[in-house]
Design an enzyme around this catalytic site. Structure first.
Site, PDB file in Angstrom:
ATOM      1  CB  CYS A 168     -26.913  92.576 -27.596  1.00 44.99           C
ATOM      2  SG  CYS A 168     -25.736  93.200 -26.375  1.00 44.99           S
TER       3      CYS A 168
ATOM      4  CG  LEU B 200     -20.009  92.724 -29.615  1.00 43.74           C
ATOM      5  CD1 LEU B 200     -19.029  91.587 -29.831  1.00 43.74           C
ATOM      6  CD2 LEU B 200     -20.234  93.497 -30.917  1.00 43.74           C
TER       7      LEU B 200
ATOM      8  CB  ILE C 108     -19.529  97.449 -26.100  1.00 42.34           C
ATOM      9  CG1 ILE C 108     -19.686  96.630 -27.389  1.00 42.34           C
ATOM     10  CG2 ILE C 108     -18.866  98.790 -26.381  1.00 42.34           C
ATOM     11  CD1 ILE C 108     -18.413  96.426 -28.172  1.00 42.34           C
ATOM     12  CB  ILE C 109     -20.574  99.612 -21.781  1.00 44.85           C
ATOM     13  CG1 ILE C 109     -20.062 100.653 -22.786  1.00 44.85           C
ATOM     14  CG2 ILE C 109     -20.715 100.244 -20.399  1.00 44.85           C
ATOM     15  CD1 ILE C 109     -20.952 101.866 -22.938  1.00 44.85           C
TER      16      ILE C 109
ATOM     17  CG  ASN D  57     -29.099  95.824 -30.369  1.00 43.86           C
ATOM     18  OD1 ASN D  57     -27.873  95.872 -30.247  1.00 43.86           O
ATOM     19  ND2 ASN D  57     -29.703  95.958 -31.542  1.00 43.86           N
ATOM     20  N   GLY D  58     -27.703  97.920 -28.092  1.00 41.99           N
ATOM     21  CA  GLY D  58     -27.212  99.262 -28.379  1.00 41.99           C
ATOM     22  C   GLY D  58     -26.353  99.817 -27.271  1.00 41.99           C
ATOM     23  CD  GLU D  59     -22.690 100.194 -26.567  1.00 40.37           C
ATOM     24  OE1 GLU D  59     -22.753 100.433 -25.345  1.00 40.37           O
ATOM     25  OE2 GLU D  59     -22.160  99.170 -27.037  1.00 40.37           O
TER      26      GLU D  59
ATOM     27  CB  VAL E 229     -12.338  97.670 -48.132  1.00 41.33           C
ATOM     28  CG1 VAL E 229     -12.103  97.054 -46.762  1.00 41.33           C
ATOM     29  CG2 VAL E 229     -13.728  98.298 -48.214  1.00 41.33           C
TER      30      VAL E 229
END
Length: 508
Positions: A2, A48, A50-51, A70-72, A257
């Site tokens: 986030c 965003l 995610i969990i 922000n984060g996990e 890439v």
């Protein structure tokens, strides 16, 4: 993953909304702005998912306290069990931060295991903190008698602030108690004692690494992996694929890439075939580079030449991956932990100096590779995860003597040859995961292995209109000019970004 803004004793919802929308790319799933009742606090958050995707919107507000994060938090399930499930109102891992704070323990923040930055406010107090190595960004600005916090520098662009600075990794700011440096990187060991068991150490390293990868794959969405074909990303992908296969899941989606026929693309294909991943690749051209450079510089928040160069292929990889997944594993941290850069070879006969240098470089990653990976992947709303920077893995890796990380040894014959092998103990620990020639493949920087360096010369001519080669000074001037064009207050961005030597350490 986030982005967030917090205004304390300054501003209002209008300013918070203006700031959060400048970094809304970090979280396209939801944007919220809220005021803490009875307190001079406004918070804004872009998410965003995610969990806890169904009920994890932020700011989190509970009985007078408010949080943006922000984060996990990878140990959130264990923390829930310890803190008491009944206290929780959501499935979000971020909520554990709030309840740990309320536990009243003096070192509550040290119990968080993961990558994170957050601001927590009560009616009379604000607390802001960042994870041990600064995987997730956090900036603070002074505005009058108050403070403004944000996930990226660009949130402050055009805002009349007195100063902006990054909150250092492993640091906590408390408006009541001041600053705390709550985490310090353990110092690296130098030489192995005579009775040191190398084989056991390699086996244990493998187990610690496998646990780290499993932990950093926890999510309520699918997690893929960048795959450059180099040692670090190949090891992560191989372990992740094995873990999924053991669970009857997968295959792992991998992304690579490069320019047509580049070493990275060819090596990545071999790795993907070997481990059985579901592989995707993207071939880019000089025109693609020219088109991407302004985007990269704006989101990178830096005109550093080597950082920009390495960020371009990261952008292409992120654009490829985000079409199919919301999060990816990456190989950042292995070079700093296991002596993987070319300049480390200067220390081969001085393990003590090498151990000191590895410890130092771990502490500066937030300004180089971690800044690159966070800003560029989040510009595409993609979460990047770095299992090599798991706290338990850092602790174990730092306990391994530096003389086993970089040594004059033929790892297969175990005889001294005079040839220097970097990341020796890591290669030994993971030798069975990949073909031998890939395990012992010499390192190339991401921008070199992907073909970026050669193609960049043409891209620079396209951007400048130059007939001949654009030298390094000209390249730097171009990047700074682009940055100045993209920001209202470019001097602030350039000053806050800092100055450092990234030329030797910009590889994936």
């Amino acid at each position: 993953m986030c982005g967030f803004v917090c205004l304390w004793n300054v501003g209002d919802e209008t300013l918070a909304s203006k700031m959060i929308h400048k970094i809304a790319h970090r979280g396209p799933d939801a944007v919220q702005v809220a005021r803490l009742e009875g307190a001079p606090v406004v918070m804004a958050h872009c998410r965003l998912s995610i969990i806890g995707p169904e009920d994890g919107d932020q700011p989190i507000y509970q009985t007078g306290d408010m949080l943006v994060a922000n984060g996990e938090i990878y140990n959130h399930a264990d923390l829930r069990a310890i803190l008491g499930e009944s206290a929780f109102e959501t499935e979000s891992d971020s909520e554990t931060i709030l309840h740990l704070f309320r536990s009243g323990e003096s070192r509550w923040i040290s119990k968080l295991d993961g990558m994170f930055a957050f601001v927590l406010a009560t009616p009379k107090r604000v607390i802001a903190a960042r994870d041990p190595l600064g995987i997730k960004p956090l900036y603070v600005a002074r505005i009058g008698g108050g403070h403004a916090f944000a996930s990226e520098l660009k949130a402050f662009d055009g805002v009349p602030v007195e100063s902006v600075e990054a909150i250092p990794p492993g640091t906590l700011f408390d408006s009541r108690d001041g600053w705390r440096h709550w985490y310090r990187t353990p110092h690296g060991a130098a030489e192995a004692e005579a009775e040191f068991d190398v084989d056991r150490t390699a086996r244990e390293l493998r187990l610690v690494l496998e646990e780290a990868v499993a932990k950093w794959m926890v999510a309520d969405v699918e997690v893929g992996s960048f795959l450059s074909g180099g040692l670090d990303s190949s090891i992560i992908a191989a372990i992740a694929q094995k873990g999924l296969r053991d669970q009857g899941r997968g295959p792992l989606k991998t992304f690579s890439v490069g320019t047509e026929g580049s070493p990275d693309l060819l090596a990545a294909r071999r790795v993907a075939d070997h481990i059985g991943s579901d592989h995707r690749e993207h071939v880019f051209t000089a025109q693609d580079l020219a088109d991407a450079i302004p985007h990269v510089i704006y989101h990178l928040e830096s005109a550093d030449i080597d950082l920009v160069r390495s960020a371009i292929p990261t952008l292409f990889a992120a654009q490829l991956a985000v079409k199919e997944v919301k999060a990816v594993l990456t190989g950042e941290g292995a070079d700093e932990l296991f002596a993987g850069y070319a300049y480390h070879h200067d220390y081969v006969d001085n393990p003590r100096a090498l151990a000191d240098e590895l410890t130092r470089s771990l502490g500066t990653m937030h300004n180089i590779n971690l800044q690159r990976v966070d800003r560029v992947t989040m510009s595409e709303s993609l979460e990047a995860r770095t299992p090599f920077l798991d706290r338990e893995l850092i602790d174990f890796a730092q306990s391994i003597p530096a003389s086993l990380k970089l040594c004059r040894t033929d790892p297969q014959a175990k005889e001294s040859t005079g040839e220097t092998t970097e990341k020796w103990i890591l290669r030994k620990a993971c030798a069975d995961l990949l073909p031998a020639d890939l395990v012992w493949r010499k390192k190339a920087q991401f921008d070199e292995g992907s073909g970026t360096v050669d193609t960049l010369a043409e891209a620079l001519r396209l951007l400048t209109g130059a007939v001949g080669e654009v030298d390094r000074d000209g390249e730097g001037a171009l990047y700074e000019r682009i940055l100045r064009q993209r920001f209202e207050t470019p001097e602030r961005i350039l000053a806050a970004a800092g100055t450092w030597d990234s030329s030797a350490r910009v590889a994936v």
